[in-house]
Each structure stands twice: as C-alpha cells, then as structure tokens.
Write a protein that holds these residues in place. Sequence first.
Motif, PDB file in Angstrom:
ATOM      1  N   UNK A   1      -0.060  -8.293   5.475  1.00  0.00           N
ATOM      2  CA  UNK A   1      -1.019  -8.210   6.571  1.00  0.00           C
ATOM      3  C   UNK A   1      -1.376  -9.569   7.150  1.00  0.00           C
ATOM      4  N   UNK A   2      -1.174 -10.583   6.534  1.00  0.00           N
ATOM      5  CA  UNK A   2      -1.307 -11.948   7.296  1.00  0.00           C
ATOM      6  C   UNK A   2      -0.430 -12.173   8.474  1.00  0.00           C
ATOM      7  N   UNK A   3       0.777 -11.626   8.206  1.00  0.00           N
ATOM      8  CA  UNK A   3       1.783 -11.862   9.257  1.00  0.00           C
ATOM      9  C   UNK A   3       1.438 -10.900  10.355  1.00  0.00           C
ATOM     10  N   UNK A   4       1.122  -9.649  10.009  1.00  0.00           N
ATOM     11  CA  UNK A   4       0.753  -8.638  11.031  1.00  0.00           C
ATOM     12  C   UNK A   4      -0.418  -9.142  11.977  1.00  0.00           C
TER      13      UNK A   4
ATOM     14  N   UNK B   1       2.716  10.482   5.999  1.00  0.00           N
ATOM     15  CA  UNK B   1       3.645   9.499   5.169  1.00  0.00           C
ATOM     16  C   UNK B   1       4.056  10.368   3.820  1.00  0.00           C
ATOM     17  N   UNK B   2       5.581  10.582   3.895  1.00  0.00           N
ATOM     18  CA  UNK B   2       5.863  11.118   2.663  1.00  0.00           C
ATOM     19  C   UNK B   2       7.009  10.578   1.762  1.00  0.00           C
TER      20      UNK B   2
ATOM     21  N   UNK C   1      -3.847  -3.938   5.974  1.00  0.00           N
ATOM     22  CA  UNK C   1      -4.604  -4.030   4.836  1.00  0.00           C
ATOM     23  C   UNK C   1      -5.372  -2.583   4.672  1.00  0.00           C
ATOM     24  N   UNK C   2      -5.881  -2.110   6.063  1.00  0.00           N
ATOM     25  CA  UNK C   2      -6.433  -0.612   6.057  1.00  0.00           C
ATOM     26  C   UNK C   2      -5.274   0.214   5.632  1.00  0.00           C
ATOM     27  N   UNK C   3      -4.144   0.110   6.211  1.00  0.00           N
ATOM     28  CA  UNK C   3      -3.270   1.230   6.369  1.00  0.00           C
ATOM     29  C   UNK C   3      -2.603   1.358   4.617  1.00  0.00           C
ATOM     30  N   UNK C   4      -2.530   0.257   4.212  1.00  0.00           N
ATOM     31  CA  UNK C   4      -2.064   0.208   2.505  1.00  0.00           C
ATOM     32  C   UNK C   4      -3.155   0.642   1.710  1.00  0.00           C
ATOM     33  N   UNK C   5      -4.341   0.431   2.035  1.00  0.00           N
ATOM     34  CA  UNK C   5      -5.451   0.972   1.343  1.00  0.00           C
ATOM     35  C   UNK C   5      -5.491   2.410   1.205  1.00  0.00           C
ATOM     36  N   UNK C   6      -5.355   2.742   2.344  1.00  0.00           N
ATOM     37  CA  UNK C   6      -5.356   4.400   2.547  1.00  0.00           C
ATOM     38  C   UNK C   6      -4.103   5.152   2.049  1.00  0.00           C
TER      39      UNK C   6
ATOM     40  N   UNK D   1       9.227  -9.114  11.835  1.00  0.00           N
ATOM     41  CA  UNK D   1       9.127  -9.455  10.282  1.00  0.00           C
ATOM     42  C   UNK D   1       8.302  -8.367   9.662  1.00  0.00           C
ATOM     43  N   UNK D   2       7.065  -8.411  10.473  1.00  0.00           N
ATOM     44  CA  UNK D   2       5.829  -7.520   9.916  1.00  0.00           C
ATOM     45  C   UNK D   2       6.085  -6.165   9.662  1.00  0.00           C
ATOM     46  N   UNK D   3       6.693  -5.782  10.618  1.00  0.00           N
ATOM     47  CA  UNK D   3       7.037  -4.209  10.549  1.00  0.00           C
ATOM     48  C   UNK D   3       8.140  -3.864   9.378  1.00  0.00           C
ATOM     49  N   UNK D   4       9.043  -4.559   9.130  1.00  0.00           N
ATOM     50  CA  UNK D   4       9.967  -4.498   8.254  1.00  0.00           C
ATOM     51  C   UNK D   4       9.464  -4.695   6.857  1.00  0.00           C
ATOM     52  N   UNK D   5       8.557  -5.697   6.656  1.00  0.00           N
ATOM     53  CA  UNK D   5       7.828  -5.923   5.335  1.00  0.00           C
ATOM     54  C   UNK D   5       6.649  -4.821   5.086  1.00  0.00           C
ATOM     55  N   UNK D   6       5.887  -4.385   6.043  1.00  0.00           N
ATOM     56  CA  UNK D   6       5.049  -3.262   6.072  1.00  0.00           C
ATOM     57  C   UNK D   6       5.621  -2.081   5.479  1.00  0.00           C
ATOM     58  N   UNK D   7       6.963  -1.687   6.071  1.00  0.00           N
ATOM     59  CA  UNK D   7       7.446  -0.318   5.605  1.00  0.00           C
ATOM     60  C   UNK D   7       8.028  -0.541   4.304  1.00  0.00           C
ATOM     61  N   UNK D   8       8.552  -1.583   4.106  1.00  0.00           N
ATOM     62  CA  UNK D   8       9.228  -1.675   2.653  1.00  0.00           C
ATOM     63  C   UNK D   8       8.035  -1.721   1.582  1.00  0.00           C
ATOM     64  N   UNK D   9       6.776  -2.203   1.944  1.00  0.00           N
ATOM     65  CA  UNK D   9       5.808  -2.145   0.903  1.00  0.00           C
ATOM     66  C   UNK D   9       5.264  -0.725   0.714  1.00  0.00           C
ATOM     67  N   UNK D  10       5.428   0.130   1.830  1.00  0.00           N
ATOM     68  CA  UNK D  10       4.996   1.395   1.546  1.00  0.00           C
ATOM     69  C   UNK D  10       5.992   2.358   0.817  1.00  0.00           C
TER      70      UNK D  10
END
Length: 475
Positions: free
Chosen positions: A95-98, A127-128, A113-118, A226-235
């Motif tokens: 989130x901080x990087x994004x 998202x599957x 942060x909102x996407x992750x909370x949802x 980098x933020x996109x790579x990390x965000x997709x990996x978190x999900x």
Amino acid sequence: MPVRARLWLADLRSRLGSGARADGLGILAFEAAATMSLLVSLHRTLSDAEIRRLRADVLRAEGVAKLTSVDQSLLLHRACGELLADLDRAADAATRLGARCRADAPPLLRDFDRVYAEAKRGRLTQLDATVAFSRGATRRFKKMERHVSAAAKLYAEMDALSELEASERRMEHWKQHSGPIPAQAAPGKRPAADPGEKLMRELRVQRHKVRRLTEGSLWNVPAGKVARLMAKSVLAVLVRISIAFGEFVPGLPTWTVGRAWALGGSGGSGPLHRPATPGAALRHSAPIFGQKAAASASPVLESIKPPATTVGGSSMELRYAKVILSVETLLAGLKPPAGDGEEALEGMIDFSKRDALYKMLPVSIRKAANAKLRESWRGQPVDEVTAAASRDAVERLLRWLSPMAHDTVRWSDERSMERVQRFSMLPRVLKVQTLHFADRQKADAAIVDVLVGLSCVCWYDDERRRLESLDWDDE
C-alpha cells in the motif's frame, strides 16, 4: 540495516550518477525486497508439503501437546492468524509503495489497502483462485525470488563499499595529522606500493561493482511495476491461506476455483480438495471482519495474542529456550572419562557453563529447583545407578522440550533485521511450534524436573572426577 550503511545510502543515487533511474525505487529497493522475501516465504510455508507437515507433525508434536494444547482447531486458528498477520504487514508495504504511483494509476496500486480489505471480506467477486494458481502467479513468485537475491547481493556489496570508504576516511585523517604514510621496501627490492593507491583502486573496483548491481536490481525498477507485482502476490497468498485453512478456521473469505486450477495449476497451494463441479465455490463460514464472525467467535487475528498465563504472555519464551538449550549442551558434555590430561580442563569448562546456566534462570524457577533438590536428595550421596536414571529422565524430557526451544530461537532469528534473515525466503517457523503459547506453569515444572535431574548427574560426575584425581595423586 547497520548504522554505517544508513548514513550514506541516502545520497547513493547522486554518487552513482547515471546508473540510477529517476523513477526507480532507489533506497526503497531494500524495503521492497524484504517484503518480497516475506511473500515468497509465506508462499513456501503454504505449499502442499509444508501444510501436510504442519497438520501431521508440527501441531501433533509431543511438546505442543504437553505444554500448549491438543485442540487442533485452536492450533490451526493460531497458525492461520500468524500467517494473516504477516500477510497484513506485506499488504501495508504494498500500500505504501502504491501510494507513490501516479494519480491515474488503477485502484490495485493507488488504493490497495481498500482492495485488500475487500478481498479479506470476500467481496471481490471478480477475483478467483486463479490469482494464486495460474502460471502467471508462479512466474511472479519466481521473479520476486530473483529480485530478493539481487537485492541481498547489492546490500552486501554496499556494506563492503561502506567499509572501504570508512578506511579511506581514516587514512585521510591520518595524513592530515601525521603526514603521508611511508612506503617500506626490503633491501634490494622495489619500494612497496603506496597503501593509499591500493585503497583507491579497491574503491574504484567496488564502486563499479555496486553500480553494475544497482542497474540490475529493484533500485532501478519503477515503483508502479513493483507495487503491482507485490499487490497481486499479496492477493495470491491470501487465497492460499483461505483454501489451506478455510475448512478448519471460521472467518476466511470464500473463493471460486477457476479454470487454471482445473488445468492442474495448484502446485504449492496447500492441501486442496477439488470440488465436485468445475468453478464451484469453496464454502468457508463468514468473512474475517464480519459481524456474525465477531459475535460467534474471536477474530482470527486475536488468536495470536498469547494469554498472560503462557510463556509468551510473560515475554519469557526466548529466555526459557536458552535455558533448555544450555541444559542440552551441558548434558552432552558430561561424558565418561577419557583417562587423559584433558579431563580436568573439561571439568573446568563444565563449571563455567553451569554457573552461566544458573545465572540465566528466572528467580521463580531457581527457587523451585532448589526446593525440589532439597526435598529429593536431602544431602544423600548419588550413586551410579541413580545418576544413570536421572540422565535417562532428563533425556526423555529434552526429546520434546529441545525441538520447541530450537524452534523458538529460530522463530526469533527469522524476525530479526539482520541481513541474512532480512532477505530469507525459507518456510517460516510458526509460534504454535515454539514456547510462545506454552502454559507457563507446565513449562516451569518441566524445566525444574530437567534441572533437578541434571544436578544429580553433575553431582555424580563431580564426585567421580574427585575420586579419580585422588587416585592420580596416590600414584
């Protein structure tokens, strides 16, 4: 990060010149790499083999059963909660990087942060499970592994450069106050090279090495990428946690298993069970933060807070672990006499270790052990049979205490900020397999029994040494 590295990393971009991109991460590369290492570590912790080992071995270990709990549901809650807490930290970093991305960046970056909370509430219907099991997901984790390895090497070489620059500053200081350093030469030989020139050559080589590594590392990668790579990996990791634990832990979101899974893309995901029909939903209770879940049971994350009655609740887990490992070392050193001159020195080493162990003991355990010793032996001499029985009893206790102690130390090391651990991508030790959740009264009682048995063995060993020394004097 060492202080000496922090002091000069801030201006490294300017000193590297054209080697650094204006839109690259720069010094944030190391924070991003540390987060990536955490994500890769979580990914590996949630593999088929690791989840099977967790359920079949780790949570059913004798030490866990004796000191923590035999309730597998509770233990799975705690394991899942710790993994989610670690994932939350990775999500915060993403989130901080994004937030550094452009204003027109997609919500996955600017509002992660909102996407992750949802996603944790199970409300991202688009998202599957393909986010975790597709070939693209596998490639993302492989890419992060390469980024982490490159960052670790860059960090090490920057540290080496910092040492050389410190040497250069010391040499300049010496020259200013003492004049140039004379080059000494042996008779008949050419004068030795100027130490200053040698140091400058090493500095040029090291700076070139750092610049080259910087060009191929996260230092030069744009924040958005980098933020996109990390965000997709978190999900992806969130999906893996949900599917691996959803059958046993209420409160995890529901995910739909897409076509990628049906094609066999589930490698490393955990103990998954294929649904009867393709695309069927994996049914798992209520969302993590839903009101129904909160009303019926404690939130998953609450389960990782150790009660006050536990060893971790009193912040004594690492100290208890070191006591247990010290006993293990002492017991291993009490061997039958070798009959040579090294025996006396070995005894002196034992005494120093025993003194260190005694000082390490918490006051409550020290008092309980002394009381039990007075009650058990009452000043009576210890014979060979009694010492052997005591040793067997201590070894039986250590068979299940030592693994928990070793895992406690490893858990602590894994969370340290040392470079070796900062970029570690190995599967993680979980708190449920350490002394963190161990009942303190039970742990105290076990350690007291170990200390009493060890004292008996030591008494007999001391008496044996004394008698042998008398025999040697008589001869």
